[in-house]
Design a protein around this motif. Structure first.
Motif, short mmCIF file in Angstrom:
data_model
loop_
_atom_site.label_atom_id
_atom_site.label_comp_id
_atom_site.label_asym_id
_atom_site.label_seq_id
_atom_site.Cartn_x
_atom_site.Cartn_y
_atom_site.Cartn_z
N SER A 19 0.83 -1.09 0.02
CA SER A 19 0.05 0.27 0.45
C SER A 19 0.63 1.44 0.08
O SER A 19 1.89 1.12 0.70
CB SER A 19 -0.32 -0.22 0.90
N PRO A 20 0.43 2.25 -1.07
CA PRO A 20 1.42 3.29 -0.89
C PRO A 20 2.03 3.89 0.33
O PRO A 20 0.53 4.16 1.29
CB PRO A 20 0.57 4.61 -1.99
N PRO A 21 2.31 4.79 0.58
CA PRO A 21 2.58 5.86 2.34
C PRO A 21 2.17 6.67 1.66
O PRO A 21 1.45 7.13 2.84
CB PRO A 21 3.76 6.08 1.60
N GLN A 22 1.66 7.44 0.66
CA GLN A 22 0.54 8.58 0.70
C GLN A 22 -0.92 7.52 1.26
O GLN A 22 -2.09 8.60 1.43
CB GLN A 22 0.46 8.76 -1.19
N LEU A 23 -1.37 6.86 1.66
CA LEU A 23 -2.14 6.29 2.88
C LEU A 23 -1.82 6.65 3.43
O LEU A 23 -2.34 4.87 4.11
CB LEU A 23 -3.22 5.00 2.09
N ALA A 24 -2.13 7.13 4.26
CA ALA A 24 -1.37 7.72 5.32
C ALA A 24 -1.99 6.63 6.28
O ALA A 24 -1.13 6.62 8.19
CB ALA A 24 -0.66 8.57 6.30
N ALA A 25 -3.13 7.05 6.49
CA ALA A 25 -3.87 6.30 7.05
C ALA A 25 -3.94 5.04 7.32
O ALA A 25 -5.38 3.62 8.05
CB ALA A 25 -5.60 6.85 6.96
N GLY A 26 -3.75 3.91 6.57
CA GLY A 26 -3.10 2.52 6.11
C GLY A 26 -5.03 2.22 5.63
O GLY A 26 -5.14 3.31 4.52
N GLN A 27 -4.61 0.98 4.86
CA GLN A 27 -5.95 1.13 3.66
C GLN A 27 -6.29 -0.77 4.23
O GLN A 27 -5.79 -1.89 4.78
CB GLN A 27 -5.02 -0.27 2.43
N SER A 71 -8.21 5.08 -1.81
CA SER A 71 -7.51 4.64 -2.90
C SER A 71 -6.83 6.21 -3.06
O SER A 71 -7.16 7.47 -2.48
CB SER A 71 -8.70 5.03 -4.14
N TRP A 72 -5.82 6.23 -3.95
CA TRP A 72 -5.03 6.84 -4.71
C TRP A 72 -4.81 7.58 -5.86
O TRP A 72 -4.89 6.26 -6.43
CB TRP A 72 -3.45 6.79 -3.26
N ARG A 73 -3.83 8.34 -6.42
CA ARG A 73 -4.06 8.86 -7.72
C ARG A 73 -2.15 9.32 -7.99
O ARG A 73 -2.15 9.81 -7.00
CB ARG A 73 -4.89 10.04 -8.56
N PRO A 74 -1.56 8.76 -8.15
CA PRO A 74 -0.19 8.48 -8.50
C PRO A 74 0.26 10.23 -9.26
O PRO A 74 1.00 11.15 -8.47
CB PRO A 74 0.32 8.11 -10.01
N ARG A 85 -5.49 7.12 -12.46
CA ARG A 85 -6.06 6.12 -11.79
C ARG A 85 -6.00 6.04 -10.48
O ARG A 85 -5.51 6.28 -9.66
CB ARG A 85 -5.40 4.46 -12.22
N ASP A 86 -7.42 5.79 -10.07
CA ASP A 86 -7.58 5.36 -9.01
C ASP A 86 -7.27 4.07 -8.57
O ASP A 86 -7.51 2.81 -8.75
CB ASP A 86 -9.36 5.41 -8.23
#
Length: 98
Positions: A19-27, A71-74, A85-86
């Motif tokens: 999971s990318p670090p941009q999702l600071a709250a976790g996934q 989700s996150w977008r690059p 993309r999400d």
């Protein structure tokens, strides 16, 4: 989602998820494999091994579906990338356990 046909009987699907670090709250993922449901928490920036039980005879078509809370977008990390993309996680590895 993804579909596959095992050439031999399978007892599990081993995944490595990131999971990318941009999702600071976790996934939090919800997965369905061969009709069974599973949940899995992912920590941002950490490779997470996951073992999903499966009973599939040789020649059986199996579907894996994954949904997520976030989700996150690059492009949010680097607008020059142009990838809008999400995305929810990266499947780094996948292996059927026989």
């Amino acid at each position: 989602s993804a579909c596959f046909v095992s050439t031999r009987p399978a007892t599990a699907l081993r995944l490595e998820l990131w999971s990318p670090p941009q999702l600071a709250a976790g996934q939090q993922l919800r997965a369905r494999l061969g009709g069974a449901g599973f949940t899995q928490a992912l920590r941002p920036g950490v490779l997470t091994p996951v073992l999903l039980p499966l009973r599939a005879a040789a020649g059986t078509r199996v579907e894996l579906a994954i949904e997520a809370e976030r989700s996150w977008r690059p492009t949010s990390a680097d607008p020059a990338v142009g990838d809008r993309r999400d995305l929810v996680c990266r499947i780094v590895g996948a292996e059927l356990v026989h």
